[in-house]
Write a protein that holds these residues in place. Structure first.
Motif, short mmCIF file in Angstrom:
data_model
loop_
_atom_site.label_atom_id
_atom_site.label_comp_id
_atom_site.label_asym_id
_atom_site.label_seq_id
_atom_site.Cartn_x
_atom_site.Cartn_y
_atom_site.Cartn_z
N LYS A 195 7.69 7.55 -2.17
CA LYS A 195 8.30 7.09 -3.41
C LYS A 195 9.80 7.34 -3.30
N VAL B 125 1.81 8.43 0.02
CA VAL B 125 2.61 7.34 -0.56
C VAL B 125 4.06 7.81 -0.63
N VAL C 50 8.27 1.16 -6.36
CA VAL C 50 7.47 2.13 -7.10
C VAL C 50 6.76 3.09 -6.15
N GLY C 51 6.41 2.60 -4.97
CA GLY C 51 5.74 3.42 -3.96
C GLY C 51 5.21 2.54 -2.86
N HIS C 52 5.24 3.07 -1.63
CA HIS C 52 4.80 2.29 -0.47
C HIS C 52 4.27 3.24 0.60
#
Length: 126
Positions: A119, A117, A44-46
């Protein structure tokens, strides 16, 4: 009997946590930035540049990967709010890693602070 909260509190008392602002420098100096969340959370996001190694596989992945076996590596870990990262940092310390940091507040604190972030791109079928 200890609870998960007890284990996290004990881990946090033994590992080095860095604030979100300190994390930027720690990440620049790190050899590896590790997201210990589950794969669906990572997708989803990191944090940009993070590799995904879920908490459940951490010790096995570090033991099996020659690039991760040097005990002098500078490692920064994070999870959603910092509990799993603290447990992961403690495990790596117990394995002999000397330079392990955990991001206080984890991904949620990072994103709330407006930090970048990454994505995944959704494939286009047009």
């Amino acid at each position: 009997m200890k609870t998960a909260h007890d284990l996290v509190a004990a881990a946090k008392s033994r590992v080095q946590e860095v604030s979100v602002d300190q994390a930027e420098e720690a990440i620049r100096d790190a050899d590896v930035l590790v997201d210990v969340r589950e794969a669906d959370e990572y997708a989803v996001g990191h944090l940009p540049g993070a590799v995904h190694i879920s908490r459940g596989m951490l010790e096995f992945k570090f033991s099996a990967n020659p690039a991760l076996q040097s005990r002098d590596l500078h490692i920064v870990l994070y999870c959603k709010t910092s509990g799993r990262a603290a447990l992961a940092a403690l495990a790596l310390h117990d394995m002999g890693y000397l330079n392990v940091k955990s991001i206080l507040g984890g991904f949620d604190a990072w994103a709330a602070a407006g930090k970048p972030v990454a994505k995944p791109e959704t494939p286009s079928f047009e």
